[in-house]
Design a protein around this motif. Structure first.
Motif, short mmCIF file in Angstrom:
data_model
loop_
_atom_site.label_atom_id
_atom_site.label_comp_id
_atom_site.label_asym_id
_atom_site.label_seq_id
_atom_site.Cartn_x
_atom_site.Cartn_y
_atom_site.Cartn_z
N ASN A 149 -51.60 45.66 49.88
CA ASN A 149 -53.11 46.01 51.06
C ASN A 149 -53.55 45.62 50.89
OD1 ASN A 149 -55.75 47.62 50.79
ND2 ASN A 149 -55.17 48.55 49.26
N SER A 151 -57.50 45.81 52.44
CA SER A 151 -58.54 45.13 51.90
C SER A 151 -58.66 45.06 50.23
CB SER A 151 -59.12 47.23 51.55
OG SER A 151 -57.95 48.00 50.79
N ASN A 152 -57.42 44.40 49.59
CA ASN A 152 -57.44 43.81 48.41
C ASN A 152 -58.15 42.72 48.42
OD1 ASN A 152 -57.60 45.84 47.04
ND2 ASN A 152 -55.41 45.74 46.04
N TYR A 154 -60.59 41.13 50.65
CA TYR A 154 -61.70 40.89 50.71
C TYR A 154 -62.08 41.43 49.45
CZ TYR A 154 -59.83 39.65 55.47
OH TYR A 154 -59.02 39.66 56.58
N THR A 155 -61.63 42.89 49.49
CA THR A 155 -62.56 43.55 48.08
C THR A 155 -62.61 42.85 46.43
OG1 THR A 155 -61.12 45.25 47.77
CG2 THR A 155 -62.57 45.26 49.29
#
Length: 229
Positions: A149, A151-152, A154-155
């Motif tokens: 993933n 996106s993980n 960055y988040t």
């Protein structure tokens, strides 16, 4: 006091001796009340520590308590034992380990998920050809399934930061509790040493009083002192 009052009636002592005896009696009575209240407070505190019911009775065995200092080790060993035996500190240590695992778990979201997969199939008729052949065939495979993933990346940074802050807060609370336990042990140890010094002083005072009594009694027997002495 009654004895001195009788002596005053017979003209052996003055009225000042009665006042002095009554004052001493009041001082001793006040000290006795203070000791009784201290014992009561300590009993209630002990029941609080034991989570005992209100009707719980504590009987203190004082046999040999004067010589208990022979079994006491140095202060650093006592503090170390207090830290090791304190139940709240034990819980705090386990909570710190949990926070470490939570940080590791949160960091794992940075990494891809890798699964080992396999599949096997028996099919009839054989649709690999056209027209289909009239016989069965098998089909199978195995390999690695990788999922990441993106996106993980960055988040998850803020989530890991939050877990580290929680861990640091838990660590500070644990250290504060350790300092509190150390302070209580040092305070109790200081009071213990003070009590031992008082016991030694009182023992010497008793020995001195016995000797003074022996001397005065001999003087009284030889008519060299009054009965008030």
């Amino acid at each position: 006091v009654n004895h001195i009052k009788n002596l005053e009636k017979n003209g052996v002592v003055t009225f000042n001796e009665i006042l002095r005896a009554e004052l001493q009696l009041k001082q001793d009575s006040l000290e006795y009340i203070t000791i009784k209240n201290d014992i009561k407070i300590q009993n209630e505190q002990m029941k609080y520590y034991l989570s005992a019911p209100n009707d719980f009775v504590i009987e203190i065995d004082t046999i040999g308590i004067i010589n208990i200092h022979e079994k006491v080790t140095n202060l650093s060993d006592i503090i170390a034992k207090a830290h090791h035996e304190n139940q709240i500190l034990k819980i705090g240590t386990q909570e710190l380990k949990v926070k470490d695992l939570e940080i590791k778990s949160q960091k794992s979201d940075y990494l891809p998920t890798i699964n080992l997969i396999a599949h096997y199939k028996l099919s009839y008729p054989n649709y690999m050809f056209f027209p289909p052949e009239n016989y069965a065939y098998t089909f199978g495979f195995y390999g690695l399934d990788v999922k990441w993933n993106l996106s993980n990346i960055y988040t998850n940074h803020e989530k890991v930061k939050l877990q580290k802050l929680k861990h640091e807060n838990q660590k500070l609370e644990h250290e504060e509790l350790e300092e509190k336990v150390s302070f209580e042990v040092k305070k109790a140890y200081t009071k213990f040493i003070e009590a031992q010094e008082k016991i030694d002083m009182y023992q010497k005072a008793v020995a001195q009083a016995k000797e003074n009594y022996r001397i005065v009694k001999n003087k009284y027997s030889n008519q060299l002192s009054l009965i008030t002495e």
